[in-house]
Design a protein around this motif. Structure first.
Motif, mmCIF file in Angstrom:
data_model
loop_
_atom_site.group_PDB
_atom_site.id
_atom_site.type_symbol
_atom_site.label_atom_id
_atom_site.label_comp_id
_atom_site.label_asym_id
_atom_site.label_seq_id
_atom_site.Cartn_x
_atom_site.Cartn_y
_atom_site.Cartn_z
ATOM 1 N N VAL A 99 0.843 -1.198 0.000
ATOM 2 C CA VAL A 99 0.000 0.000 0.000
ATOM 3 C C VAL A 99 0.880 1.250 0.000
ATOM 4 O O VAL A 99 2.091 1.184 0.214
ATOM 5 C CB VAL A 99 -0.947 -0.010 1.212
ATOM 6 N N LEU A 100 0.281 2.397 -0.188
ATOM 7 C CA LEU A 100 1.054 3.632 -0.305
ATOM 8 C C LEU A 100 1.653 4.074 1.024
ATOM 9 O O LEU A 100 2.759 4.636 1.059
ATOM 10 C CB LEU A 100 0.177 4.750 -0.873
ATOM 11 N N GLY A 101 0.922 3.866 2.126
ATOM 12 C CA GLY A 101 1.427 4.347 3.404
ATOM 13 C C GLY A 101 2.020 3.239 4.252
ATOM 14 O O GLY A 101 1.685 2.066 4.051
ATOM 15 N N PRO A 102 2.903 3.587 5.181
ATOM 16 C CA PRO A 102 3.395 4.944 5.431
ATOM 17 C C PRO A 102 4.524 5.312 4.477
ATOM 18 O O PRO A 102 5.281 4.451 4.033
ATOM 19 C CB PRO A 102 3.913 4.857 6.870
ATOM 20 N N ASP A 103 4.653 6.589 4.203
ATOM 21 C CA ASP A 103 5.749 7.091 3.386
ATOM 22 C C ASP A 103 5.814 8.606 3.556
ATOM 23 O O ASP A 103 4.777 9.271 3.568
ATOM 24 C CB ASP A 103 5.542 6.741 1.916
ATOM 25 N N PRO A 104 7.031 9.157 3.680
ATOM 26 C CA PRO A 104 7.155 10.617 3.851
ATOM 27 C C PRO A 104 6.534 11.416 2.721
ATOM 28 O O PRO A 104 6.126 12.569 2.919
ATOM 29 C CB PRO A 104 8.673 10.831 3.917
ATOM 30 N N ARG A 105 6.450 10.824 1.530
ATOM 31 C CA ARG A 105 5.872 11.563 0.404
ATOM 32 C C ARG A 105 4.390 11.858 0.621
ATOM 33 O O ARG A 105 3.877 12.887 0.152
ATOM 34 C CB ARG A 105 6.089 10.789 -0.896
ATOM 35 N N LEU A 106 3.700 10.972 1.317
ATOM 36 C CA LEU A 106 2.290 11.241 1.630
ATOM 37 C C LEU A 106 2.173 12.410 2.600
ATOM 38 O O LEU A 106 1.290 13.267 2.466
ATOM 39 C CB LEU A 106 1.635 10.001 2.223
ATOM 40 N N ARG A 120 0.248 27.771 7.447
ATOM 41 C CA ARG A 120 1.702 27.796 7.515
ATOM 42 C C ARG A 120 2.157 27.320 8.891
ATOM 43 O O ARG A 120 1.430 27.443 9.884
ATOM 44 C CB ARG A 120 2.234 29.214 7.268
ATOM 45 N N SER A 121 3.360 26.808 8.952
ATOM 46 C CA SER A 121 3.913 26.383 10.232
ATOM 47 C C SER A 121 4.230 27.602 11.093
ATOM 48 O O SER A 121 4.378 28.724 10.596
ATOM 49 C CB SER A 121 5.184 25.557 10.007
ATOM 50 N N GLY A 122 4.315 27.371 12.403
ATOM 51 C CA GLY A 122 4.690 28.432 13.324
ATOM 52 C C GLY A 122 3.555 29.300 13.809
ATOM 53 O O GLY A 122 3.788 30.261 14.560
ATOM 54 N N ASP A 123 2.336 29.005 13.433
ATOM 55 C CA ASP A 123 1.186 29.798 13.857
ATOM 56 C C ASP A 123 0.645 29.212 15.166
ATOM 57 O O ASP A 123 -0.091 28.224 15.167
ATOM 58 C CB ASP A 123 0.112 29.771 12.774
ATOM 59 N N ARG A 124 0.987 29.832 16.279
ATOM 60 C CA ARG A 124 0.621 29.289 17.586
ATOM 61 C C ARG A 124 -0.857 29.437 17.904
ATOM 62 O O ARG A 124 -1.351 28.854 18.877
ATOM 63 C CB ARG A 124 1.433 29.985 18.691
ATOM 64 N N SER A 125 -1.577 30.186 17.092
ATOM 65 C CA SER A 125 -3.016 30.325 17.327
ATOM 66 C C SER A 125 -3.816 29.231 16.629
ATOM 67 O O SER A 125 -5.025 29.151 16.788
ATOM 68 C CB SER A 125 -3.507 31.692 16.843
ATOM 69 N N LEU A 126 -3.137 28.380 15.870
ATOM 70 C CA LEU A 126 -3.807 27.415 15.000
ATOM 71 C C LEU A 126 -3.686 25.988 15.543
ATOM 72 O O LEU A 126 -2.603 25.543 15.926
ATOM 73 C CB LEU A 126 -3.192 27.462 13.599
ATOM 74 N N GLY A 127 -4.803 25.285 15.581
ATOM 75 C CA GLY A 127 -4.803 23.863 15.870
ATOM 76 C C GLY A 127 -5.131 23.093 14.610
ATOM 77 O O GLY A 127 -5.986 23.506 13.821
ATOM 78 N N VAL A 128 -4.450 21.961 14.399
ATOM 79 C CA VAL A 128 -4.606 21.189 13.175
ATOM 80 C C VAL A 128 -5.141 19.799 13.507
ATOM 81 O O VAL A 128 -4.601 19.102 14.372
ATOM 82 C CB VAL A 128 -3.271 21.064 12.405
ATOM 83 N N VAL A 129 -6.188 19.420 12.825
ATOM 84 C CA VAL A 129 -6.733 18.060 12.893
ATOM 85 C C VAL A 129 -6.242 17.306 11.668
ATOM 86 O O VAL A 129 -6.447 17.760 10.537
ATOM 87 C CB VAL A 129 -8.271 18.070 12.916
ATOM 88 N N LEU A 130 -5.594 16.165 11.884
ATOM 89 C CA LEU A 130 -5.229 15.286 10.785
ATOM 90 C C LEU A 130 -6.305 14.209 10.701
ATOM 91 O O LEU A 130 -6.388 13.320 11.552
ATOM 92 C CB LEU A 130 -3.855 14.657 11.014
ATOM 93 N N ALA A 140 -3.636 0.648 11.502
ATOM 94 C CA ALA A 140 -3.926 1.664 10.487
ATOM 95 C C ALA A 140 -4.233 3.006 11.139
ATOM 96 O O ALA A 140 -3.813 4.072 10.658
ATOM 97 C CB ALA A 140 -5.087 1.208 9.613
ATOM 98 N N ASN A 141 -4.956 2.992 12.247
ATOM 99 C CA ASN A 141 -5.235 4.227 12.981
ATOM 100 C C ASN A 141 -3.981 4.761 13.648
ATOM 101 O O ASN A 141 -3.759 5.979 13.712
ATOM 102 C CB ASN A 141 -6.318 3.972 14.029
ATOM 103 N N ALA A 142 -3.156 3.848 14.157
ATOM 104 C CA ALA A 142 -1.927 4.261 14.839
ATOM 105 C C ALA A 142 -0.998 5.007 13.894
ATOM 106 O O ALA A 142 -0.261 5.909 14.313
ATOM 107 C CB ALA A 142 -1.232 3.043 15.438
ATOM 108 N N LEU A 143 -1.018 4.641 12.623
ATOM 109 C CA LEU A 143 -0.192 5.340 11.638
ATOM 110 C C LEU A 143 -0.572 6.815 11.574
ATOM 111 O O LEU A 143 0.299 7.699 11.604
ATOM 112 C CB LEU A 143 -0.356 4.691 10.269
ATOM 113 N N VAL A 144 -1.871 7.096 11.507
ATOM 114 C CA VAL A 144 -2.325 8.492 11.443
ATOM 115 C C VAL A 144 -1.960 9.224 12.727
ATOM 116 O O VAL A 144 -1.492 10.371 12.698
ATOM 117 C CB VAL A 144 -3.840 8.551 11.181
#
Length: 244
Positions: A99-106, A120-130, A140-144
């Protein structure tokens, strides 16, 4: 030359198949001499078995099936080998690539998609959901989750939380709540999906109207390079599975 048969899950949403075909157009541009064909496990056409039969009818004696899947969940472990076996082509040598994952290209592709919507990186006011699909297969969940933890350590955001659209916890509202509790004033959603469809749309709805949502990985050049890498590795390595 051994044909490359990419197989995606399939969806009733026509955007999904269109995105898969666009990705394979990039693959063909990188390797124009290679016979590259697209297929699906369900819900879209052509199905994998039909494409394998057409590959054999066109004179090929071997093919590599590359699953366009981001992790080794049920579809990769059961559905793809089952579809190959059901095709019943003993005179076609079929190798199933990883399968494609895991891989840094993804990860690079996912970060580029975030950047495309202004994150952009470095924005301390921002939270990111992957956000990923979610699976009953824990690894499979642990990979994410591991990718989210790595981003959290290096991106300079208020935090990064993994979340899943179905079959696993936490869900998107829970992840958003955790980020808000850490002081995130704004929310962005990174997509751990290859193509649009029902589950990515569900993630968007659950993230709320104020969230910035990145598009799926799609026809990214590095994803196309990864498809070719999986193909080449399958030719060189011990086969994962073959018809008999």
């Amino acid at each position: 030359m051994t044909a490359l048969v990419a197989v995606a899950h399939g969806s009733r949403d026509p955007r999904s198949a269109a995105t898969v075909h666009a990705l394979l157009d990039v693959v063909r541009a990188l390797r124009p001499e290679l016979d590259v064909r697209g297929s699906f496990l369900d819900l879209s056409v052509p199905l994998l078995g039909d494409v394998l039969r057409s590959v054999r009818a066109d004179g090929h004696r071997s093919a590599v099936v590359v699953p366009l899947l981001l992790g080794r969940a049920f579809h990769a472990r059961v559905d793809v080998p089952g579809a190959v076996a059901d095709a019943r082509l003993p005179d076609l040598d079929v190798t199933i690539a990883d399968v494609l994952g895991p891989d840094p290209r993804l990860e690079s592709a996912a970060l580029r998609r975030l950047a495309s919507v202004g994150v952009r990186s470095g924005d301390r006011s921002l939270g990111v959901v992957l956000a990923g699909a979610g699976s009953s297969h824990g690894p499979a969940n642990a990979l994410v989750s591991s990718i989210a933890a790595r981003w959290a350590a290096g991106a300079g955001w208020a935090g990064v939380e993994a979340a899943f659209a179905a079959s696993a916890a936490p869900d998107v509202p829970t992840a958003v709540g955790r980020l808000r509790a850490r002081g995130a004033e704004r929310i962005a959603v990174a997509s751990w999906f290859l193509a649009p469809g029902f589950l990515p749309d569900r993630v968007t709805r659950l993230a709320g109207p104020d969230a910035v949502v990145a598009p799926p990985l799609g026809a990214d050049p590095e994803v196309a390079e990864l498809v070719l890498h999986r193909y080449t590795s399958a030719l060189c390595d011990v086969p994962v599975a073959r018809t008999a």
